[in-house]
Each structure stands twice: as structure tokens, then as C-alpha cells.
Design a protein around this motif. Structure first.
Motif, PDB file in Angstrom:
ATOM      1  N   GLN A   1       3.872   1.717  -1.852  1.00 47.71           N
ATOM      2  CA  GLN A   1       2.838   2.884  -2.039  1.00 47.71           C
ATOM      3  C   GLN A   1       3.341   3.154  -3.926  1.00 47.71           C
ATOM      4  O   GLN A   1       2.544   4.068  -4.425  1.00 47.71           O
ATOM      5  CB  GLN A   1       4.092   3.111  -1.407  1.00 47.71           C
ATOM      6  CG  GLN A   1       4.616   4.855  -0.954  1.00 47.71           C
ATOM      7  CD  GLN A   1       4.613   5.876  -2.568  1.00 47.71           C
ATOM      8  OE1 GLN A   1       5.495   6.013  -3.403  1.00 47.71           O
ATOM      9  NE2 GLN A   1       4.192   7.177  -2.467  1.00 47.71           N
ATOM     10  N   ARG A   2       3.999   3.089  -4.442  1.00 45.39           N
ATOM     11  CA  ARG A   2       3.522   2.797  -5.878  1.00 45.39           C
ATOM     12  C   ARG A   2       2.343   2.584  -6.367  1.00 45.39           C
ATOM     13  O   ARG A   2       2.162   3.474  -7.485  1.00 45.39           O
ATOM     14  CB  ARG A   2       4.916   2.467  -6.567  1.00 45.39           C
ATOM     15  CG  ARG A   2       6.852   2.777  -6.524  1.00 45.39           C
ATOM     16  CD  ARG A   2       6.846   3.738  -6.059  1.00 45.39           C
ATOM     17  NE  ARG A   2       6.441   5.049  -7.681  1.00 45.39           N
ATOM     18  CZ  ARG A   2       6.218   6.494  -7.373  1.00 45.39           C
ATOM     19  NH1 ARG A   2       6.093   6.836  -6.257  1.00 45.39           N
ATOM     20  NH2 ARG A   2       5.872   7.118  -8.055  1.00 45.39           N
ATOM     21  N   VAL A   3       1.782   1.433  -5.610  1.00 44.53           N
ATOM     22  CA  VAL A   3       0.846   1.199  -6.374  1.00 44.53           C
ATOM     23  C   VAL A   3      -0.293   2.103  -6.003  1.00 44.53           C
ATOM     24  O   VAL A   3      -1.233   2.166  -7.029  1.00 44.53           O
ATOM     25  CB  VAL A   3       0.422  -0.437  -6.108  1.00 44.53           C
ATOM     26  CG1 VAL A   3      -0.836  -0.748  -6.742  1.00 44.53           C
ATOM     27  CG2 VAL A   3       1.086  -1.730  -7.267  1.00 44.53           C
ATOM     28  N   LEU A   4       0.001   2.278  -4.702  1.00 43.46           N
ATOM     29  CA  LEU A   4      -1.420   2.723  -4.240  1.00 43.46           C
ATOM     30  C   LEU A   4      -1.408   4.695  -5.180  1.00 43.46           C
ATOM     31  O   LEU A   4      -2.948   5.034  -5.455  1.00 43.46           O
ATOM     32  CB  LEU A   4      -0.297   3.332  -2.426  1.00 43.46           C
ATOM     33  CG  LEU A   4      -1.343   2.448  -1.188  1.00 43.46           C
ATOM     34  CD1 LEU A   4      -0.933   2.046  -0.556  1.00 43.46           C
ATOM     35  CD2 LEU A   4      -3.363   2.360  -1.531  1.00 43.46           C
ATOM     36  N   LYS A   5      -0.172   5.001  -4.954  1.00 41.70           N
ATOM     37  CA  LYS A   5       0.332   6.507  -5.499  1.00 41.70           C
ATOM     38  C   LYS A   5      -0.598   5.780  -7.120  1.00 41.70           C
ATOM     39  O   LYS A   5      -1.457   7.226  -7.674  1.00 41.70           O
ATOM     40  CB  LYS A   5       1.428   6.534  -6.213  1.00 41.70           C
ATOM     41  CG  LYS A   5       1.865   7.782  -7.001  1.00 41.70           C
ATOM     42  CD  LYS A   5       1.863   8.626  -5.721  1.00 41.70           C
ATOM     43  CE  LYS A   5       2.047  10.215  -6.435  1.00 41.70           C
ATOM     44  NZ  LYS A   5       1.614  11.523  -6.139  1.00 41.70           N
ATOM     45  N   GLU A   6      -0.404   5.334  -7.778  1.00 45.60           N
ATOM     46  CA  GLU A   6      -1.139   5.233  -9.067  1.00 45.60           C
ATOM     47  C   GLU A   6      -2.211   5.142  -9.690  1.00 45.60           C
ATOM     48  O   GLU A   6      -3.021   5.231 -10.212  1.00 45.60           O
ATOM     49  CB  GLU A   6      -0.225   4.284 -10.078  1.00 45.60           C
ATOM     50  CG  GLU A   6      -0.333   4.273 -11.719  1.00 45.60           C
ATOM     51  CD  GLU A   6       0.780   3.195 -12.490  1.00 45.60           C
ATOM     52  OE1 GLU A   6       1.527   2.587 -11.278  1.00 45.60           O
ATOM     53  OE2 GLU A   6       0.229   2.839 -13.640  1.00 45.60           O
TER      54      GLU A   6
ATOM     55  N   LEU B   1       0.367  -0.667   9.939  1.00 39.80           N
ATOM     56  CA  LEU B   1       0.349   0.766   9.833  1.00 39.80           C
ATOM     57  C   LEU B   1       1.425   1.361   9.750  1.00 39.80           C
ATOM     58  O   LEU B   1       1.470   2.252   9.220  1.00 39.80           O
ATOM     59  CB  LEU B   1       0.989   0.936  12.261  1.00 39.80           C
ATOM     60  CG  LEU B   1       1.976   2.663  12.046  1.00 39.80           C
ATOM     61  CD1 LEU B   1       0.490   3.737  12.154  1.00 39.80           C
ATOM     62  CD2 LEU B   1       2.217   2.287  13.874  1.00 39.80           C
ATOM     63  N   SER B   2       2.693   0.138   8.741  1.00 36.98           N
ATOM     64  CA  SER B   2       4.079   1.053   8.463  1.00 36.98           C
ATOM     65  C   SER B   2       2.957   1.780   6.436  1.00 36.98           C
ATOM     66  O   SER B   2       3.369   1.851   5.450  1.00 36.98           O
ATOM     67  CB  SER B   2       4.656  -0.141   7.851  1.00 36.98           C
ATOM     68  OG  SER B   2       4.988  -0.725   8.797  1.00 36.98           O
ATOM     69  N   ALA B   3       2.420   0.684   6.493  1.00 37.86           N
ATOM     70  CA  ALA B   3       1.109   0.352   5.570  1.00 37.86           C
ATOM     71  C   ALA B   3       0.280   1.801   5.402  1.00 37.86           C
ATOM     72  O   ALA B   3      -0.116   2.718   4.662  1.00 37.86           O
ATOM     73  CB  ALA B   3      -0.127  -0.934   5.076  1.00 37.86           C
ATOM     74  N   ALA B   4      -0.289   1.736   6.176  1.00 42.03           N
ATOM     75  CA  ALA B   4      -1.182   3.304   6.350  1.00 42.03           C
ATOM     76  C   ALA B   4       0.289   3.601   6.363  1.00 42.03           C
ATOM     77  O   ALA B   4      -0.715   5.214   6.125  1.00 42.03           O
ATOM     78  CB  ALA B   4      -1.670   2.732   8.090  1.00 42.03           C
ATOM     79  N   ALA B   5       1.186   4.335   6.771  1.00 41.43           N
ATOM     80  CA  ALA B   5       1.827   5.483   6.976  1.00 41.43           C
ATOM     81  C   ALA B   5       2.716   5.942   4.432  1.00 41.43           C
ATOM     82  O   ALA B   5       2.522   6.822   4.781  1.00 41.43           O
ATOM     83  CB  ALA B   5       3.227   5.348   7.760  1.00 41.43           C
ATOM     84  N   VAL B   6       1.968   4.619   4.146  1.00 39.87           N
ATOM     85  CA  VAL B   6       2.026   4.660   2.544  1.00 39.87           C
ATOM     86  C   VAL B   6       1.113   4.451   2.214  1.00 39.87           C
ATOM     87  O   VAL B   6       0.392   4.970   1.106  1.00 39.87           O
ATOM     88  CB  VAL B   6       3.074   3.877   1.827  1.00 39.87           C
ATOM     89  CG1 VAL B   6       4.243   4.186   2.719  1.00 39.87           C
ATOM     90  CG2 VAL B   6       2.488   2.687   2.080  1.00 39.87           C
ATOM     91  N   GLY B   7      -0.619   5.251   2.844  1.00 44.91           N
ATOM     92  CA  GLY B   7      -1.568   5.297   2.703  1.00 44.91           C
ATOM     93  C   GLY B   7      -2.646   4.322   2.474  1.00 44.91           C
ATOM     94  O   GLY B   7      -3.914   4.389   1.572  1.00 44.91           O
TER      95      GLY B   7
ATOM     96  N   LYS C   1      -8.531   0.636  16.149  1.00 44.98           N
ATOM     97  CA  LYS C   1      -7.739   1.229  17.111  1.00 44.98           C
ATOM     98  C   LYS C   1      -6.594   2.079  16.143  1.00 44.98           C
ATOM     99  O   LYS C   1      -7.051   3.641  15.986  1.00 44.98           O
ATOM    100  CB  LYS C   1      -7.277   0.937  18.743  1.00 44.98           C
ATOM    101  CG  LYS C   1      -6.666   2.072  19.859  1.00 44.98           C
ATOM    102  CD  LYS C   1      -7.914   2.801  20.488  1.00 44.98           C
ATOM    103  CE  LYS C   1      -7.765   3.211  21.579  1.00 44.98           C
ATOM    104  NZ  LYS C   1      -7.213   2.267  22.764  1.00 44.98           N
ATOM    105  N   ILE C   2      -5.934   0.981  15.602  1.00 50.30           N
ATOM    106  CA  ILE C   2      -5.072   2.078  14.988  1.00 50.30           C
ATOM    107  C   ILE C   2      -5.761   2.884  14.183  1.00 50.30           C
ATOM    108  O   ILE C   2      -4.769   4.023  13.432  1.00 50.30           O
ATOM    109  CB  ILE C   2      -3.465   0.508  14.568  1.00 50.30           C
ATOM    110  CG1 ILE C   2      -3.231   0.200  15.657  1.00 50.30           C
ATOM    111  CG2 ILE C   2      -3.074   1.712  13.506  1.00 50.30           C
ATOM    112  CD1 ILE C   2      -2.159  -0.735  14.417  1.00 50.30           C
ATOM    113  N   GLN C   3      -6.035   2.257  13.559  1.00 47.82           N
ATOM    114  CA  GLN C   3      -6.742   3.106  12.365  1.00 47.82           C
ATOM    115  C   GLN C   3      -7.162   4.420  13.144  1.00 47.82           C
ATOM    116  O   GLN C   3      -6.934   5.514  11.834  1.00 47.82           O
ATOM    117  CB  GLN C   3      -8.057   2.720  10.792  1.00 47.82           C
ATOM    118  CG  GLN C   3      -7.270   1.644  10.167  1.00 47.82           C
ATOM    119  CD  GLN C   3      -8.726   1.497   8.694  1.00 47.82           C
ATOM    120  OE1 GLN C   3     -10.235   0.827   9.258  1.00 47.82           O
ATOM    121  NE2 GLN C   3      -7.753   1.513   7.821  1.00 47.82           N
TER     122      GLN C   3
END
Ligand code: MN9
Length: 292
Positions: free
Chosen positions: A173-178, A193-199, A217-219
Motif C-alpha cells: 500500500q505504501r509503495v502504491l501510494k508513493e 483481491l486484498s491487493a486490489a483493495a489497496v489499489g 472476473k475479480i478485476q
């Protein structure tokens, strides 16, 4: 900068009955995954048994994949080896085939220091014109990157992303945000899915070889904000992954493909073939979770 999104199977390497790479099966698996909506392939990773292949075989496999994909998706080549010079050689070969990016596990076995890993990735990025994707896989490489290490890699603009095969969602999450402009791939299918939840918008996974449709399908469901439905599919996938972990993920994936009609041979020795009862157990779980 190209941003990768979507589903990328970490392609298995199919072998024939004599243990040679089987180009026909490369094409068959590639076609089947593309028909399920994948965006491209990650070639030469752990799932591809790359560290059990000779350098010639790694090149041959990549050539077969590029031919089979034929422009219908991206091809990312993992060129990870032990020495920088060997990695650069494989990277140049991959570049000559027109791949979309090269990727690399950090050189492993010898405990290099972080200075050396940073230099490794910068040398790689400097040697080819295609972008570079780092591979964070502490469980296999034995190297745990801190978020500050990832920042050092990402300071190089040619290093455009990371395959994050780690259970550390906090770091993810921190890496995605930055770095919203970098391509960050979820590398653990069970966390998709958990990774999708953080973007996260992209995944590279071994189980996409035979159940890519679940992740496509999840995406889609996530993009429609249908999280509960997406969780149901992730649950199905995770039941399968749990069974694979019991028998050995890569051997299990080849067995699953065989049960679906794609005979890709066995994993190379010292891997041993699955026992009959392991295959039956797997078959049951695959059947219960809509994979057969
Ligand atoms: O490429 C794979 N990583 C490894 C990604 O095998 C090391 C994953 O797809 C895992 O196999 C999978 C099971 O843990 O998530």
C-alpha cells in the motif's frame, strides 16, 4: 511510461515425454489464457522452472512464447540469474525479441548487500532500452527489500515497476501510494483481491495458467464495486491454491493443466511427480471450485 494493468500468467514451461520444451503446448496454453482475457505473460519465472533450465532453453522458451503470443498481449521476460553479465545477456536477447519489459529476481544464493542489488538493477536498466520490473520475492530469494530499498530502485526512471510476491500488504500500500505511475503487480494469487483493495491493478500469477478467468472476473467485479461477489471468486481460487500448496504449487499446476487437457509434462527433477492420491485430491478440489 507504459503502465501495465490486468492479468499476466507466470507461464509454466511445458515439457514433452522426453523432457524437452514443447512448443505446441506453449501455444495451446497461451491461446487458452488469451481467450480468458489475460493481458500478457510473465515468462521465465519460478513457475517456468527457469532455474532448472539451461540458458539456451530459457532463450528458446521465450522465443516460443513471443511467437505464440504474436502481438496479442505483452510479454515480460524474467532474466534473473546469479551474475550481472549473464542477466544482461539474457536481457539483450529478450529485447531483441521485442518483449515489453524485462524483469529480474535479485541475484540470489550469495548474500549481496543492498548497494550491490541497487547497482545490479541499474546495470540491467542501463543495458537495454526496454523497461525493467524488479521482483520482490523474499520467500524464494531469501532477500527482504525494505520500503526504503524499493525507493532506491524506483529512483531510476527505467525501473518502472515491481512484482510483489510478498504477504506484506502494508508495504504494498505504501509503495502504491508513493508511486502511482509505476506498475505494481500482485504476485500472490491468494492475495489478489486484498491487493486490489489497496489499489493494485495488475497481477502476475502461477495459477493464472489454468484459472485466469477467475482473476479477470475479480478485476471486473472490483471495477463495478461488487466486492462481495469478488470475494466469493477469490474464495474459490483460494480453496484451489490451498490444495496446490499441499502437493507443491508448480507440480500441482501442471497436474491441473493436464486435467484440463493440456499435457505439459512433469516438473523437472529434483521435483518428483505427484502421487495418484494427490492428483485425485486435487481433481476433487478443482471440480468443486469450477476449474474442470
Ligand atoms: O508468480 C507465484 N509465485 C511463486 C507468482 O510461485 C513464487 C504465485 O502465483 C504463487 O505461486 C501463488 C501461490 O503462493 O500465489
Amino acid at each position: 511510461m507504459k503502465k501495465f494493468t490486468g492479468i499476466y500468467p507466470a507461464l509454466i514451461t511445458p515439457f514433452d515425454e522426453k523432457g524437452r520444451i514443447n512448443p505446441e503446448m506453449v501455444k495451446a496454453v497461451v491461446d487458452s489464457c488469451l481467450a480468458k482475457g489475460v493481458s500478457g505473460f510473465y515468462v521465465g519465472g519460478s513457475t517456468g522452472e527457469s532455474y532448472l533450465l539451461s540458458a539456451d532453453e530459457r532463450r528458446f522458451m521465450l522465443e516460443q512464447v513471443v511467437k505464440a503470443v504474436d502481438g496479442r498481449g505483452a510479454v515480460i521476460a524474467n532474466i534473473g540469474v546469479f551474475a550481472t553479465s549473464q542477466g544482461i545477456e539474457l536481457a539483450k536477447h529478450a529485447e531483441s525479441l521485442g518483449v515489453s519489459a524485462v524483469s529480474s529476481v535479485p541475484p540470489f544464493y550469495f548474500p549481496f548487500n543492498m548497494e550491490e542489488y541497487v547497482q545490479y538493477y541499474n546495470d540491467l536498466a542501463g543495458s537495454v532500452s526496454v523497461p525493467v520490473i524488479i521482483y520482490n520475492i523474499p520467500a524464494m530469494s531469501g532477500i527482504t527489500f525494505k520500503t526504503s530499498d524499493i525507493q532506491r530502485f524506483f529512483a531510476n526512471d527505467k525501473i518502472i515497476g515491481m512484482k510483489h510476491t510478498s504477504y506484506d500488504l502494508f508495504q504494498l500500500q505504501r509503495v502504491l501510494k508513493e508511486y502511482p505511475q509505476k506498475s505494481i503487480f500482485c504476485g500472490h494469487d491468494e492475495l489478489f483481491l486484498s491487493a486490489a483493495a489497496v489499489g493494485v491493478q495488475a497481477g502476475i500469477g502461477s495459477t493464472f495458467n489454468f484459472m485466469a478467468e477467475k482473476f479477470v472476473k475479480i478485476q471486473k467485479l472490483v471495477s463495478e464495486n461488487k466486492w462481495t461477489e469478488a470475494a466469493d471468486i477469490q474464495d474459490e481460487a483460494n480453496a484451489v491454491i490451498e490444495a496446490l500448496c499441499k502437493v507443491g504449487v508448480f507440480k500441482g499446476i501442471k497436474a491441473a493443466l493436464k486435467l484440463q487437457g493440456f499435457d505439459c509434462g512433469e516438473c523437472r527433477k529434483p521435483f518428483q511427480p505427484l502421487k495418484k492420491e494427490q492428483i485425485s485430491m486435487l481433481e476433487k478440489v478443482l471440480d468443486e471450485n469450477c476449474c474442470l
